[in-house]
Design an enzyme around this catalytic site. Structure first.
Site, mmCIF file in Angstrom:
data_model
loop_
_atom_site.group_PDB
_atom_site.id
_atom_site.type_symbol
_atom_site.label_atom_id
_atom_site.label_comp_id
_atom_site.label_asym_id
_atom_site.label_seq_id
_atom_site.Cartn_x
_atom_site.Cartn_y
_atom_site.Cartn_z
ATOM 1 N N ARG A 122 34.176 45.340 46.719
ATOM 2 C CA ARG A 122 34.070 46.413 45.710
ATOM 3 C C ARG A 122 32.660 46.517 45.135
ATOM 4 N NH1 ARG A 122 38.217 46.648 40.860
ATOM 5 N NH2 ARG A 122 37.505 44.486 40.571
ATOM 6 N N ARG A 155 31.040 43.581 40.212
ATOM 7 C CA ARG A 155 31.574 43.070 38.936
ATOM 8 C C ARG A 155 31.496 41.549 38.908
ATOM 9 N NH1 ARG A 155 37.227 46.069 37.611
ATOM 10 N NH2 ARG A 155 37.773 43.922 37.095
ATOM 11 N N ARG A 166 42.288 35.567 37.930
ATOM 12 C CA ARG A 166 42.925 36.858 37.628
ATOM 13 C C ARG A 166 44.288 36.961 38.312
ATOM 14 N NH1 ARG A 166 38.331 40.227 39.800
ATOM 15 N NH2 ARG A 166 39.604 42.085 39.479
#
Ligand code: AP5
Ligand code: MG
Length: 209
Positions: A122, A155, A166
């Protein structure tokens, strides 16, 4: 229409919410984006939550609920919304029911091997927040946003270690909401794999049915 987008990290909540928000004329409210904006601004909230986001743990309910309550009181949120990444605990879901109960909770089902590929590839636009993937959704020019021309970044919580934290926070604290909303007859689970347009079609079929 008031909707919650639920699902593990990397399930495609932000990607689908951006598509649906534009097409349905509903504000896209992502608690992760609100926290990242606070960090970028250097606000008191940003200072409090930066370490928590970087390591991949959940921000305490009190802070998160206050942020969402304030956001939902704004004018653009009076006719409906897409909440992306909130609620993430039963405490948050109970608080939301007291503020404004969602009509639908869309649960994006994606297996772990796909999640890992999605998160490690990402990239995010530092200007407008548009979401890319180096393989499945690359920008036309490497490292540059097609929409606004700003640079792309990775990120900090897309590191292997934060992804593990997470996923574990999702399983222990957020996954119970699938049953919680299921019991209230509000849950629509859709297959989150395949191209975003295909996921959008499944989403539209589910809410129309
Ligand atoms: P948040 O920003 O919400 O992160 P997250 O839940 O971990 O979810 P992601 O944003 O990583 O994934 P996504 O499902 O949006 O996937 P995306 O569309 O980007 O939260 C970050 C942090 O903030 C939390 O860890 C916590 O600390 C805090 N926080 C936020 N809300 C909180 C709350 N309620 N309570 C407490 N703390 C909170 O897609 C991922 C990638 O896959 C992209 O590269 C994309 O291009 C690609 N992709 C997407 N869909 C497809 C597709 N269909 N096909 C191929 N590739 C795809
Ligand atoms: Mg997201």
């Amino acid at each position: 229409m008031k909707m919650v987008f639920l699902g593990p990290p990397g399930a495609g909540k932000g990607t689908l919410a951006a598509l649906a928000s534009g097409r349905m004329g509903l504000p896209h409210i992502s608690t992760g984006d609100l926290f990242r904006a606070a960090i970028k601004d250097g606000s008191e909230l940003g200072k409090k939550v930066k370490g928590i986001l970087d390591e991949g743990s959940l921000v305490p309910d009190a802070l998160t609920i206050a942020l969402v309550e304030e956001r939902l009181s704004q004018n653009d949120a009076q006719r409906g919304w897409i909440l992306d990444g909130f609620p993430r605990t039963t405490g948050q879901a109970e608080a939301l029911a007291g503020i404004s109960d969602p009509e639908w909770v869309i649960n994006f089902d994606v297996e772990d091997s796909v999640i890992l590929k999605r998160l490690t590839g990402r990239r995010i636009c530092s200007g407008c927040g548009k979401i890319y993937h180096i393989e499945s959704m690359p920008p036309s020019v490497e490292g540059v946003c097609d929409a606004c021309g700003a640079g792309l970044y990775t990120r900090p919580d897309d590191s292997q270690e934060s992804i593990r934290t997470r996923l574990s926070a999702y399983r222990s604290q957020t996954a119970p909401l699938v049953e919680w909303y299921g019991g209230k007859g509000k849950l629509l689970t859709i297959d989150g794999t395949g191209a975003p347009e295909r996921v959008y079609e499944r989403f539209m079929e589910a809410i129309k049915a």
